[in-house]
Each structure stands twice: as structure tokens, then as C-alpha cells.
Scaffold this motif. Sequence first.
Motif, PDB file in Angstrom:
ATOM      1  N   VAL A  54       0.840  -1.199   0.000  1.00 26.10           N
ATOM      2  CA  VAL A  54       0.000   0.000   0.000  1.00 26.10           C
ATOM      3  C   VAL A  54       0.875   1.249   0.000  1.00 26.10           C
ATOM      4  O   VAL A  54       0.600   2.212  -0.733  1.00 26.10           O
ATOM      5  CB  VAL A  54      -0.961  -0.004   1.211  1.00 26.10           C
ATOM      6  CG1 VAL A  54      -1.557   1.375   1.434  1.00 26.10           C
ATOM      7  CG2 VAL A  54      -2.072  -1.020   0.999  1.00 26.10           C
ATOM      8  N   LEU A  55       1.925   1.252   0.824  1.00 25.95           N
ATOM      9  CA  LEU A  55       2.843   2.393   0.851  1.00 25.95           C
ATOM     10  C   LEU A  55       3.469   2.605  -0.519  1.00 25.95           C
ATOM     11  O   LEU A  55       3.587   3.739  -1.002  1.00 25.95           O
ATOM     12  CB  LEU A  55       3.931   2.178   1.902  1.00 25.95           C
ATOM     13  CG  LEU A  55       3.500   2.127   3.368  1.00 25.95           C
ATOM     14  CD1 LEU A  55       4.715   1.885   4.269  1.00 25.95           C
ATOM     15  CD2 LEU A  55       2.794   3.403   3.773  1.00 25.95           C
ATOM     16  N   GLU A  56       3.875   1.519  -1.162  1.00 28.68           N
ATOM     17  CA  GLU A  56       4.473   1.629  -2.487  1.00 28.68           C
ATOM     18  C   GLU A  56       3.466   2.191  -3.498  1.00 28.68           C
ATOM     19  O   GLU A  56       3.822   3.055  -4.326  1.00 28.68           O
ATOM     20  CB  GLU A  56       4.965   0.256  -2.947  1.00 28.68           C
ATOM     21  CG  GLU A  56       6.144  -0.275  -2.132  1.00 28.68           C
ATOM     22  CD  GLU A  56       6.509  -1.696  -2.488  1.00 28.68           C
ATOM     23  OE1 GLU A  56       7.619  -2.134  -2.119  1.00 28.68           O
ATOM     24  OE2 GLU A  56       5.682  -2.388  -3.126  1.00 28.68           O
ATOM     25  N   ALA A  57       2.234   1.708  -3.429  1.00 27.25           N
ATOM     26  CA  ALA A  57       1.217   2.173  -4.372  1.00 27.25           C
ATOM     27  C   ALA A  57       0.923   3.655  -4.187  1.00 27.25           C
ATOM     28  O   ALA A  57       0.794   4.407  -5.163  1.00 27.25           O
ATOM     29  CB  ALA A  57      -0.060   1.353  -4.205  1.00 27.25           C
TER      30      ALA A  57
ATOM     31  N   GLN B 176       0.876   3.280 -13.578  1.00 27.53           N
ATOM     32  CA  GLN B 176       1.045   1.870 -13.908  1.00 27.53           C
ATOM     33  C   GLN B 176       1.684   1.120 -12.742  1.00 27.53           C
ATOM     34  O   GLN B 176       1.232   0.032 -12.355  1.00 27.53           O
ATOM     35  CB  GLN B 176       1.887   1.724 -15.176  1.00 27.53           C
ATOM     36  CG  GLN B 176       1.988   0.285 -15.683  1.00 27.53           C
ATOM     37  CD  GLN B 176       2.705   0.190 -17.020  1.00 27.53           C
ATOM     38  OE1 GLN B 176       3.099   1.207 -17.599  1.00 27.53           O
ATOM     39  NE2 GLN B 176       2.885  -1.016 -17.519  1.00 27.53           N
ATOM     40  N   ALA B 177       2.738   1.715 -12.160  1.00 28.67           N
ATOM     41  CA  ALA B 177       3.371   1.093 -10.988  1.00 28.67           C
ATOM     42  C   ALA B 177       2.427   1.109  -9.798  1.00 28.67           C
ATOM     43  O   ALA B 177       2.362   0.148  -9.025  1.00 28.67           O
ATOM     44  CB  ALA B 177       4.663   1.819 -10.650  1.00 28.67           C
ATOM     45  N   ALA B 178       1.670   2.201  -9.636  1.00 23.46           N
ATOM     46  CA  ALA B 178       0.731   2.289  -8.517  1.00 23.46           C
ATOM     47  C   ALA B 178      -0.314   1.190  -8.601  1.00 23.46           C
ATOM     48  O   ALA B 178      -0.652   0.568  -7.584  1.00 23.46           O
ATOM     49  CB  ALA B 178       0.059   3.657  -8.520  1.00 23.46           C
ATOM     50  N   GLU B 179      -0.817   0.927  -9.792  1.00 23.54           N
ATOM     51  CA  GLU B 179      -1.807  -0.146  -9.940  1.00 23.54           C
ATOM     52  C   GLU B 179      -1.197  -1.503  -9.618  1.00 23.54           C
ATOM     53  O   GLU B 179      -1.825  -2.335  -8.931  1.00 23.54           O
ATOM     54  CB  GLU B 179      -2.367  -0.160 -11.363  1.00 23.54           C
ATOM     55  CG  GLU B 179      -3.421  -1.246 -11.564  1.00 23.54           C
ATOM     56  CD  GLU B 179      -3.935  -1.342 -12.986  1.00 23.54           C
ATOM     57  OE1 GLU B 179      -4.919  -2.072 -13.209  1.00 23.54           O
ATOM     58  OE2 GLU B 179      -3.356  -0.688 -13.879  1.00 23.54           O
ATOM     59  N   ALA B 180       0.029  -1.752 -10.089  1.00 27.40           N
ATOM     60  CA  ALA B 180       0.680  -3.037  -9.824  1.00 27.40           C
ATOM     61  C   ALA B 180       0.885  -3.253  -8.328  1.00 27.40           C
ATOM     62  O   ALA B 180       0.611  -4.341  -7.793  1.00 27.40           O
ATOM     63  CB  ALA B 180       2.020  -3.094 -10.563  1.00 27.40           C
ATOM     64  N   HIS B 181       1.352  -2.224  -7.628  1.00 28.75           N
ATOM     65  CA  HIS B 181       1.564  -2.352  -6.185  1.00 28.75           C
ATOM     66  C   HIS B 181       0.233  -2.508  -5.447  1.00 28.75           C
ATOM     67  O   HIS B 181       0.137  -3.264  -4.474  1.00 28.75           O
ATOM     68  CB  HIS B 181       2.325  -1.139  -5.655  1.00 28.75           C
ATOM     69  CG  HIS B 181       3.745  -1.067  -6.117  1.00 28.75           C
ATOM     70  ND1 HIS B 181       4.651  -2.092  -5.939  1.00 28.75           N
ATOM     71  CD2 HIS B 181       4.435  -0.076  -6.757  1.00 28.75           C
ATOM     72  CE1 HIS B 181       5.829  -1.747  -6.440  1.00 28.75           C
ATOM     73  NE2 HIS B 181       5.720  -0.529  -6.940  1.00 28.75           N
TER      74      HIS B 181
ATOM     75  N   LYS C 232      -0.955  -6.027  -5.733  1.00 26.67           N
ATOM     76  CA  LYS C 232      -0.200  -6.897  -4.825  1.00 26.67           C
ATOM     77  C   LYS C 232      -0.713  -6.750  -3.395  1.00 26.67           C
ATOM     78  O   LYS C 232      -0.781  -7.733  -2.640  1.00 26.67           O
ATOM     79  CB  LYS C 232       1.292  -6.571  -4.901  1.00 26.67           C
ATOM     80  CG  LYS C 232       1.964  -7.001  -6.180  1.00 26.67           C
ATOM     81  CD  LYS C 232       3.490  -6.982  -6.064  1.00 26.67           C
ATOM     82  CE  LYS C 232       4.037  -5.601  -5.834  1.00 26.67           C
ATOM     83  NZ  LYS C 232       5.517  -5.577  -5.803  1.00 26.67           N
ATOM     84  N   ALA C 233      -1.076  -5.515  -3.021  1.00 25.17           N
ATOM     85  CA  ALA C 233      -1.586  -5.291  -1.668  1.00 25.17           C
ATOM     86  C   ALA C 233      -2.920  -5.994  -1.462  1.00 25.17           C
ATOM     87  O   ALA C 233      -3.167  -6.599  -0.410  1.00 25.17           O
ATOM     88  CB  ALA C 233      -1.733  -3.795  -1.407  1.00 25.17           C
ATOM     89  N   VAL C 234      -3.793  -5.919  -2.469  1.00 26.00           N
ATOM     90  CA  VAL C 234      -5.088  -6.609  -2.373  1.00 26.00           C
ATOM     91  C   VAL C 234      -4.866  -8.114  -2.257  1.00 26.00           C
ATOM     92  O   VAL C 234      -5.500  -8.796  -1.439  1.00 26.00           O
ATOM     93  CB  VAL C 234      -5.964  -6.274  -3.598  1.00 26.00           C
ATOM     94  CG1 VAL C 234      -7.225  -7.134  -3.604  1.00 26.00           C
ATOM     95  CG2 VAL C 234      -6.340  -4.795  -3.602  1.00 26.00           C
ATOM     96  N   LYS C 235      -3.970  -8.639  -3.082  1.00 28.16           N
ATOM     97  CA  LYS C 235      -3.684 -10.078  -3.050  1.00 28.16           C
ATOM     98  C   LYS C 235      -3.109 -10.496  -1.707  1.00 28.16           C
ATOM     99  O   LYS C 235      -3.343 -11.618  -1.227  1.00 28.16           O
ATOM    100  CB  LYS C 235      -2.721 -10.439  -4.181  1.00 28.16           C
ATOM    101  CG  LYS C 235      -2.488 -11.927  -4.341  1.00 28.16           C
ATOM    102  CD  LYS C 235      -1.613 -12.220  -5.553  1.00 28.16           C
ATOM    103  CE  LYS C 235      -1.386 -13.722  -5.720  1.00 28.16           C
ATOM    104  NZ  LYS C 235      -0.534 -14.015  -6.896  1.00 28.16           N
ATOM    105  N   ALA C 236      -2.354  -9.584  -1.065  1.00 27.04           N
ATOM    106  CA  ALA C 236      -1.757  -9.899   0.240  1.00 27.04           C
ATOM    107  C   ALA C 236      -2.759  -9.770   1.381  1.00 27.04           C
ATOM    108  O   ALA C 236      -2.414 -10.025   2.534  1.00 27.04           O
ATOM    109  CB  ALA C 236      -0.567  -8.979   0.496  1.00 27.04           C
ATOM    110  N   GLY C 237      -3.990  -9.349   1.078  1.00 24.14           N
ATOM    111  CA  GLY C 237      -5.033  -9.294   2.100  1.00 24.14           C
ATOM    112  C   GLY C 237      -5.366  -7.923   2.620  1.00 24.14           C
ATOM    113  O   GLY C 237      -6.132  -7.797   3.581  1.00 24.14           O
TER     114      GLY C 237
END
Length: 417
Positions: free
Chosen positions: A138-141, A151-156, A159-164
Motif C-alpha cells: 500500500v505504501l508503495e502504491a 502503472q506502478a501504482a496499480e501493480a503495487h 499486490k496489496a489486495v492479493k496480500a489481504g
Amino acid sequence: MKRPLSGILAMTAGLACPPAPSLPERSNPESNAPAEHQRYLTIRRLLGEEPQSAERAERLLPLVSEVCRDDQVRRQFVDSVGWSTGYATEDGQGPERLALEVLEHVATACARIRPGSGLELLVSVEPHIRFDRGRLFVLEARLAAVQDDLQAAEAHARKAVKAGSVHAVALLANVQARQARQAGPAGYRSGMLDEAIATTETKPGPKWQAIDLAAILSTRARLLTERAFWEDGEARTRSLEAAHRAFRRLSVPPFLAATRRSALDPLCFDAPSWPELKPACETGAREFGMLGAARVAGLDVDELEEADAERAAALTRARSLLRPTDAEALGVWVVRGDETEVLEWARPTRTLLRSLPKMRWLVVDRTSGPRADAVVGRIVQVSGLEPELSLDLDRNPRAVPCVAALVSGRVAPGDCP
């Protein structure tokens, strides 16, 4: 005499159990910490002090600035994060939580001091965060979004959603909406916000916190309201009704008072067209002293404990000034802000302009960027305004004084834009 059971337990506890062993030195990273980790520990300690602390004010920024500017110092800082979080366990994640708080401050500062270094720092520590990776992503996004690297914000965010991370759902939707707005010309394209809205339509889980649910519902309601602003007819009605459902959920406990008030406001705003929403006006007036809600609900402001009677009187005076009898009266509408700021006031501005009598109009557009210009154009269109003159003056600080001089019949300054 019978002793209480608790007393007997207290007396025998020391006999039944051996003395508690002393904690190993490894459980306390601050004890005898190697010199190379002192920068990290000092930053963490200073962040724990009061904001007005003189030591914090003097020492924190120089320590952080070196992390941002010096690659070798930043690598050592990453090693220190790894050393500290190495003490974290699945049941004891304190070192990771502290590290993430430090990283949030340092990475945000680095984004201002040396663009790119903040996100680089967060990506570098990924191997050292084992349990709360959702918060790290989330911090990265957020940092990528601030730097407009969507584009990077969406990718991060994914990953945050997938991590819970539940909160990352709202973040992902906001990033998707920004990408959709920037993907084409200014204004609205059919279906532009649909993907972002669909992201917010996830089903709540039993362990969701109210703050995360509020973020998702607020994002959904705001995006639906934005879409409705650009739509007409049945499409507009459907979008608003979907927004109302989200606002209704936000308008009751367990959500915080500020959240409930922000939800009651748009519900009451639409009450004249949706009579079933009128109870939101009475609730807003009685619980939060909302003056517009009191007027719609037919309540006496003087009887409402939370209402600002002085402000109500000022609004009544303003209402009389906005209803001139002279058809040659001149109205000046000055707009400033970016697209998001203008959208926030777009619907109430349209309603206000439509309610005013026929008069001459001067529109002064001081918004930034073509997308904000498109919002102003849409407000003019749907309000039925027919300005005699429209000036696009951007954010020039001399713009409004010059317009004021011209409107009042004075000689305009020579350096007008």
C-alpha cells in the motif's frame, strides 16, 4: 474462615511455577545494537517523540535526508530494517509494524527530497517484510501514485489486495479512475469509470474493519456521483441511486461522526427529487446542525443545538443578494482548482446557477488543466448558463483584481493578464 479461591491461587502460584526465565538478549534489538544500526533506531525514537520536540525538529530531517541522498547510507538503512524485522514472528509483529511506520515517514520525505528514492527504498526492503506485506505494498502504491506513475501504482495496489489488504481495494479503484481519466481527451467517455466502480463492489468479509469498509464505500459513492454528473436521463438516475445506497450505509453507526455527516449531506441534497431521502435531512440537522438539511426538513435553526445561527443568518442575507430584480444585473462566477476540486462542487454549483433568475453572466475560469476546463464547461451546459463572456485566466494572481476593476468600472491595472 474460608479463604477466597483467588487468594489461594495467588499464594500457591509462586510454589507451583518456576521463576520466569529472563528474556534472551535477542528479543530486545535496542540492547547493545551494532553501531551501523544506530541511525535507524534514532529515527524510530525521534518519530516517537512529540512533534514539537526540539530534538526531533533539529535531528530528524538531517538523518532522513542522508538516507534519501546517499546511496550507501540508504543501503545501510535497508540492512538496519532487515536486522530489526528479523526479530518479528507471526505472533509478534511489533518490529515490522514499527519498521513500516519509520519507512512511511522516510519514504515520503525522500519522495520530496530526491524523486524516485522513496519508492526505491520501499522496494528494497520487500525481502525483509515477511508478515505485513499488504501494508508495505500500500505504501508503495501511494508513493507511485503521488509521483504520477499510475502503472506502478496499480501493480503495487493489486499486490496489496492479493496480500489481504482491504484498504488497498479503495486505493486500487482510485488509481484505476485516474488512469481512465488520463487515457483520453478531457471530459467524460462512456464507461470511463466502470472498471474502477466495479473494483469497489467487492463483498465485505467478517473481519473487515469499519475504517476499511468506509474507504471502499466512500470511493464507490464518489465515483458513482462523478459518473452521474456527466450522464443524463435514466443513466444518471441509476448512478445516483447506486450512490445513495452506499451513502445510506455510511450514514449510520458504526461509522464515525465525520463519515456519517459526509454521507448525510449528499443524501439530503437529493431529497427534493427523492422524497424517501428526506429523513437524512432531519438526521443531519438534528445530529450535526446542517443548515441546508434543516431548511429542507422544515426545522427551526434556533431550536437545533448544533446549528450555527449566525451562519444561517448570513446565508439568508446572501440569498437575498442572489435574487436581483434588474435583468441587467451582472453575475460573476469565478472558478479555481483542479479537476477533483471542481468536481466536488459541480452538482451543487449547477443547482445554484439553475435556481437564479435571468441575468448577465461573466465566467472567470482559473482552473488548472484541460480536464478541469471540461468540468466547468459541463456545469455551464447543464445549468443553462449563457455567459456574455468567459475568461480563461489560469492561476495568474492578478486575474481577479483586474476583473474586479473592470466589472466595477475602474481603470484596470496595466499588467492585467
